[in-house]
Every structure is written in C-alpha cells, then in structure tokens.
Write a protein that holds these residues in place. Structure first.
Motif, PDB file in Angstrom:
ATOM      1  N   TRP A 167       6.173   5.571   9.262  1.00 15.00           N
ATOM      2  CA  TRP A 167       5.702   6.676   8.417  1.00 15.00           C
ATOM      3  C   TRP A 167       4.561   6.266   7.486  1.00 15.00           C
ATOM      4  N   GLU A 168       4.710   5.159   6.800  1.00 13.60           N
ATOM      5  CA  GLU A 168       3.689   4.751   5.824  1.00 13.60           C
ATOM      6  C   GLU A 168       2.349   4.476   6.498  1.00 13.60           C
ATOM      7  N   LEU A 169       2.408   3.992   7.737  1.00 15.05           N
ATOM      8  CA  LEU A 169       1.147   3.665   8.398  1.00 15.05           C
ATOM      9  C   LEU A 169       0.479   4.894   8.995  1.00 15.05           C
ATOM     10  N   TYR A 224       0.810  -1.212   0.000  1.00 15.67           N
ATOM     11  CA  TYR A 224       0.000   0.000   0.000  1.00 15.67           C
ATOM     12  C   TYR A 224       0.851   1.273   0.000  1.00 15.67           C
ATOM     13  N   SER A 225       2.184   1.134   0.029  1.00 17.55           N
ATOM     14  CA  SER A 225       3.026   2.314   0.256  1.00 17.55           C
ATOM     15  C   SER A 225       3.109   3.196  -0.982  1.00 17.55           C
ATOM     16  N   GLN A 226       3.814   4.286  -0.847  1.00 14.97           N
ATOM     17  CA  GLN A 226       3.923   5.265  -1.935  1.00 14.97           C
ATOM     18  C   GLN A 226       5.129   4.976  -2.834  1.00 14.97           C
ATOM     19  N   ILE A 232       0.531   7.617   7.394  1.00 10.67           N
ATOM     20  CA  ILE A 232      -0.143   8.086   6.177  1.00 10.67           C
ATOM     21  C   ILE A 232      -1.388   7.246   5.907  1.00 10.67           C
ATOM     22  N   MET A 256      -5.161   8.442   5.549  1.00 14.22           N
ATOM     23  CA  MET A 256      -5.993   8.264   4.347  1.00 14.22           C
ATOM     24  C   MET A 256      -7.417   7.861   4.749  1.00 14.22           C
TER      25      MET A 256
END
Lengths: 304, 462
Positions: free
Chosen positions: B156-158, A46-48, B160, B164
């Motif tokens: 960081w990704e989590l 799911y990451s960017q 985000i 969301m």
C-alpha cells in the motif's frame, strides 16, 4: 500589542500554566488565539505513519484522527475556550519546533506562548534525535517574541503590570528592550531595568576587588541610562538596578523582590545541540526558575 | 472477479485518487481487496516477453543452485538460515516460476511473490558479489517488482509513493512552490549567522545544480539549510531548480517503471534547462541510484549517463575538503569512537567506498574511526533498504532485519554512527528505537557544520 497569540501546546498538564496565561491574555487584550498542537512525529521512513506524541502509539494519520485530536483539545481547554470568542485550533504532524516555526512564519503572531518541558511520551528515538528542547529551537529561530511558562506563574494574576527587563547589553537585548518598552507603555506597566554582573569567574581571579566590582556596577548603570533610558522620553514609572552574582539567580531574585508578573530578556544561544547550551543560557535558567512568565527575544525579532 | 476500487492495476494519476488511497488507513481495504485481485496472466506473459531480456533469462537458467549466495544474504542469516531465504531459492521460486509457467500464476502465488520481493529482499545486491557466476538477485527482484506492480500486487505505501511521483514529481505531497519557499525560509533563519547566504533558484550555467529528498523539505528543512550553508562557505556557484528538484524515486522501490521515467526525466529536464556543470545530490543512497545509475536507462539515454556529470554529496564533500574549499578545525574533529554505514546504493553499487573513508580521515581524530565488519562493498544493508523501512505490512520482518546492523554496530563499540543515506539513517534510528543500544546517528552535513572553519570574510559582524 497582543492581537494575535499563537499558543503552542502539547495539550497536557505540562502546558496548563501556559494555557492559563495564554487565554488570560487573549481575553484581556481581545486577541485572537491560535491553539496549535503537533500531534505526531513522522516515522517509518517515507510512510504516512506517525508516532502520537501524547500516547506514544504509532498511528496512520487521516482526517478522522485529526478531527478526533482537535475535539480532544477543545474538550481539554473547554473551560478557557468559553472565555474567548476568537480562537482556532490547528493540529498537524511533524517535528514540534519546526512546525511551530512554520505556522508562526505563516500566521505572524504578536507572540508565541509555550509551556515548559512536556515530558510527552512520543518516540524514544525521536526525542533522542532532537537535540535541544522544543523551546530552545523555537526561541533560537523565531522572528517573534516567545513567552514561556515553565512553573506555576504564581505572581501572574492576570494581565501585565510589573515588568522586569533583564539585559546583557547584547544586540538581542536591544531588540528585547524595544519590545519591552513598547509593552510597558501600551499596557501602563511599571518598568524595571536590570543587569546582573556576572562574578562567577572572579572565584579564580584574586585581582578583582570589591572596588572593581563597584566600578563595573557603576559602568553598567551608565550603560542602562545610555542604551535604554535615553530612548524612553518622558516615561516615568521605571527603576533600574545592577546586582552582582550568578546572572540567572540574580534575575530570578530581583523579579521575585519586585513581584514582577513578566520578565523580558534576550535569547542569545546559537547552538541548540551544544551540551553546554542548556546550562549556559541565562534565559533558559531563568525560565526554569522564575515564578512568572518569561518572554525571550532573539536578535531576529522585529526584523522585516 | 473485478479489480478492487483501491487495489487494482491502475496507477495513481490524480491528487484525488491519492487522497482516496491515503484515507484507507493502513491499507485495510486495499489489502482486503488484494485477496481477490485477479491476475491478468496474458498481460503478465506479454510483458515478460517484451521486457525480460537475455541477461535475466541467462541468469535464471545458469544458476547452479550451489548455495554460495546463501551466506551473503543478511536476511537468510538473520532468519535462522531458513532455506527459503536463500537468494537463489527466493528468485527461482518467484520470477523463475512465473517464467516456467509462462505467466500462468494465481492470486496466492502473486501475494507470495509480493512478500518475497518486498520483505525478503532489499535489492542490496550483495548476493551478486558472491555468486560465482555473478548472478545478481537484487537486479532480478527489481524486475520482479515491476511485474508485480503492473498486476496491482504492491504494498500500500509504495502504491502511494509511486502515485506521489506521478502527481507531485516528488515522493511526498510537496509542491514546487513548497520547495523554493522552504529554502527561502531556511535562508531567513540563517542569514544573520551567515551573511550573504542565498539560495539561487534556476540560475543558468551554475557550477552545481543541487537536488534533494522531498522529506527534507517536508520534515527536515534544517538539512536544506545545512546544504546551503556549506555551499556558501565553500564559495560554490550553485543553484536549485524550481522544478525537477526531487532526486529520490519511491517509484523504483515500487516497480512503477513509468513513474521512474517520469520522475528522472523531470530532473534531467532541469539539467537541460539550467545547464549546470555538475549535479550534486543530497545524502541519499537510492536517490543516487535512481537518478545517476539507473535513471539514464529509464530515460532511454544511449550513453547510460545523465545529461550532466552527476555526483553524490559525499563526492562533493570529499572534494571540498581535499581542495581546501572547506577547512576543518582540527580541534573540533570527532574525538569519540565512531563508525560509518556504507550505503549499498552508492558504495557496493557505485564504487564510492573510499570517498566516504577519505571524509572520515578529515573529520575524525586519528584512532577514533572504527570500521564495521564486514565493510565497504561487503557491508550489509542497513536492514531497511529497497522500501522495507516504510511498509507497515512487513514491519515485523523489517525489525528483525535490523538485527544484523545492530550487531555490527555493537561490535565496533562506537556510540556515533555516520549514515550519509536517508534510508540507512532511518533504519539506524529505528534500530535504536527498537533495541535501545545507546547510539547516536547522523548525516554528514550537521557534523561538518560543527567543525568547519568560517572564512574571515563570511563571518557575521559582531
């Protein structure tokens, strides 16, 4: 005819021949050209993070990176961009075929121009997961004509003047004819209507004599008259022929003999992940071998 | 010391904040700020007192340190049987220690706990199956993640991902309009091959309300098309909600309890609004866990159930094949060695182990299906569960974690792996990228579409 061109490019050498044709068309027909590039495919769940399709590196997409790639594309096509004053460069991420179809649906171009196989590095697993080439997937689903240049378009000197329409008498071929006829009328081209009678199955069938083949050729000529010529009104600069053989070989040979600068034909393959599809599709074989641009039209083209 | 501008205890609430955090490429500034993020110890202890109930307290105190959980953990096995990877050690040295110290822990401790919670446990809950007392470390790590998130110690990704859900009610920046529009696009692409194909939006009283994973909308809309086509061929009376269509929950991975509630309530609201007979979710494991298994508790539903009966895609598919709504052409069944990944979230944790094998019996030629060893509820995590797949900071550990699944697949000799779960699909894709063992991997939908018989009345006119 061509007021809006969507040029989908990997911005690598693989698309150089396509770029020459796309920018020539834009200049000649005063068209707006959208230079569209998919810079990376999603990865890491799911990451960017995306895998850059050109370098193969994993990158986190941000505005800086996007601008950098845009600037690279601008420099790459600098010479050609100077010949047109109506262009835009768009970069995005995603799976290339899907994003090309997405922007086409939004922008409604008159034609999508693509290069051949990119050989882009990208991600190993991404390529493995993507069954069928980007072209196959776009050609199958696009509601717009797709022009592909795989080899150096040696017989393309600029503009279209000598067009071969190769038909298999399918529904999609009717759509291809409608597009081809509009094109030859508007651009004052010579028009060559052609059918290749497939005799590859005859090798195992002794009952088909040359007389049978000749009969089928006569039938095909009659079909061309009935299906297409009857709809051409008083349009004169046309010719028609039917040759027997292996269809893609005959189409390429015929185009070469006529010094065609464009081949237009139907795209009938439905399943992109069928291992036989890539060799089974006449259009794809023609694209691989022709020395002029090829426009493929599926049965959705022209549908509102 | 003040909190950071990016790394702090505040959840992401606006699109602007989301974009600001996203623009911090790779979380460089975010993790730098984390180095000096203070721990609000009174808040931590207050939260524990309010939320740490008897189950977790009992589990922590009754653990006999017998070590029976060690071999159950694939991360322990793959990391040279490091004692620090024993599940009991991992939870006792983090959550257990926080409780023992009454929340008085420092920044270094919280960073260690963060790494343990997200890089040393995928919340696969396998250890709970082997503990003689039934202590489930996965559940406790889920709880620990909540404490860490509240304090700002979250990858960081989590941060985000949870943001969301708060801003878009979806795990990615996909709007409700994007969702319905993408479905409409997929109908356009396929209606010639499947005449009459339609995606009814917000139809009240349908038999099925279908929910998805936002990634399908964003990157793999073919999946939406395949779902629509299969419902169409099965003759289902189905619908999708224009709002409340996202079944997944990165908020669950992040430990953002408030966002978990916001997200699942959006799906339940759609159920209440559209009153379908059943909800069917896509081929996603954690989405099922979030919406069907844990969601009712987040939403405070006393019966512990969603508002309407909610099933996983594999349950619908097995039923459709069993009852003949979908018929497989026997000639087109899979005739190559094939194996199946068991998604922890709906196999071990929701008992659907025989359902997926029933599907295999319909779609694989007898003799070609090879189970992994171990399998069913004893199968190992794909290696990327619980959010592990998407965290850049722990990529190295994640790649190592894939080795277990790699070796299990290699032992089967199968070249095709069926993975009816987004997380598993990603992890297996990544293990092929990383280790190149020459496999292919697939969801069920595209496989079924290749072999399903199209009823005469639904065929296109030639």
């Amino acid at each position: 005819m061509f007021k809006k061109i969507l040029f989908a490019t990997s911005a690598t050498e693989a698309c150089d021949h396509a770029a020459r044709v796309a920018f020539d068309m834009a200049r000649r027909y005063h068209a707006h050209i959208d230079v569209f590039h998919v810079l990376g495919v999603p990865t890491r769940g799911y990451s960017q993070v995306v895998v850059d399709l050109t370098t193969g590196d994993e990158v986190t997409l941000d505005d800086n990176y996007r601008d950098l790639v845009k600037e690279e594309i601008r420099s790459y096509y600098d010479h050609q961009i100077q010949t047109t004053d109506d262009f835009a460069i768009t970069v995005t991420i995603g799976h290339p075929h899907r994003e090309i179809l997405r922007i086409a649906r939004a922008e409604k171009p008159d034609i999508i121009v693509m290069g051949g196989s990119t050989g882009a590095s990208g991600s190993y697993a991404h390529k493995k997961a993507a069954t069928g080439s980007t072209f196959q997937r776009v050609a199958k689903a696009a509601h717009f004509p797709v022009l592909v240049i795989n080899r150096p378009a040696a017989s393309f000197w600029g503009g279209f003047s000598n067009v071969v329409f190769a038909t298999d008498f399918s529904d999609a071929a009717d759509h291809a004819f409608a597009f081809a006829f509009k094109l030859v009328k508007e651009l004052n081209c010579e028009f060559h209507l052609f059918h290749a009678l497939d005799i590859t199955c005859f090798q195992t069938d002794n009952f088909h004599t040359q007389d049978t083949i000749d009969d089928q050729i006569r039938n095909a000529i009659a079909q061309i008259r009935f299906r297409y010529v009857s709809k051409m009104g008083d349009f004169k600069p046309y010719a028609m022929e039917v040759w027997e053989g292996i269809p893609f070989v005959e189409i390429v040979k015929y185009a070469r003999e006529k010094q065609a600068d464009l081949i237009i034909m139907a795209y009938n393959t439905r399943q992109t992940d069928d291992p036989e599809a890539s060799i089974g599709s006449v259009a794809e074989q023609v694209i691989l071998r022709a020395n002029c641009p090829v426009i493929s039209i599926n049965r959705s083209v022209g549908k509102e | 010391m003040p909190e950071g501008t990016l790394c702090n205890r505040q959840p992401i609430q606006t699109d602007e904040a989301l974009k600001t955090l996203l623009s911090d490429t790779g979380g460089r500034q975010y993790y730098q700020e984390m180095q000096s993020l203070p721990v609000d110890t009174p808040l931590l202890w207050e939260t524990i007192q309010k939320t740490c109930r008897s189950r977790i307290r009992t589990w922590l105190s009754m653990c006999a340190r017998c070590g029976m959980c060690a071999d159950s953990c694939f991360l322990y096995r793959i990391n040279d049987r490091d004692p620090k990877q024993v599940p009991a050690y991992k939870i006792q040295s983090t959550l257990g220690e926080i409780l023992r110290r009454k929340g008085r822990v420092d920044n270094a401790f919280m960073q260690m706990a963060m790494e343990t919670a997200w890089a040393k446990c995928t919340c696969c809950n396998r250890c709970g199956l082997y503990c003689p007392h039934g202590i489930d470390m996965g559940v406790m790590f889920g709880y620990l993640r909540g404490l860490l998130y509240q304090q700002g110690f979250v990858p960081w990704e989590l941060k985000i991902g949870a943001g969301m859900h708060r801003v878009y009610h979806a795990q990615m920046d996909v709007t409700d309009a994007d969702f319905t529009e993408t479905f409409a696009w997929m109908v356009e692409e396929n209606e010639e091959d499947y005449p009459g194909l339609a995606v009814p939006v917000d139809k009240v009283g349908a038999d099925i309300m279908y929910t998805v994973n936002a990634r399908e909308v964003k990157h793999y809309p073919e999946d939406l098309a395949e779902a629509a086509i299969l419902f169409h061929l099965a003759g289902e009376n189905w619908t999708v909600p224009s709002r409340g269509w996202e079944q997944t929950s990165l908020a669950m991975f992040a430990g953002d309890w408030e966002a978990c509630k916001i997200q699942v309530e959006s799906v339940y609201d759609a159920m209440e609004r559209l009153k379908p007979k059943r909800m069917v979710g896509t081929e996603c494991g954690h989405a099922h866990r979030a919406t069907v298994v844990e969601g009712p508790y987040w939403a405070g539903r006393k019966d512990g159930l969603p508002p309407v009966e909610s099933i996983h895609y594999v349950e619908w598919l097995a039923e459709a094949l069993r009852t003949g709504k979908l018929k497989i052409n026997p000639e087109k069944r899979i005739k190559e060695p094939v194996t199946l990944q068991d998604s922890c979230n709906y196999v071990r944790n929701h008992g659907l182990k025989e359902i997926t094998r029933e599907i295999m019996s319909y779609i694989v030629e007898p003799g070609y299906f090879i189970d992994m060893s171990p399998n069913r509820e004893h199968n190992y995590c794909c290696g990327g569960g619980g959010g592990f797949n998407g965290i850049g900071l722990y990529r190295k550990q994640r790649n190592k974690a894939l080795i277990t699944k790699r070796d299990q697949i290699l032992s089967t000799g199968a070249k095709l792996v069926i993975a009816p779960c987004h997380n598993c699909w990603d992890a297996i894709r990544d293990l092929e990228e990383e280790y190149r063992i020459g496999i292919r991997w697939s969801f069920l939908k595209p496989l079924i579409l290749k072999m399903v018989e199209i009823p005469e009345h639904l065929k296109p006119e030639e």
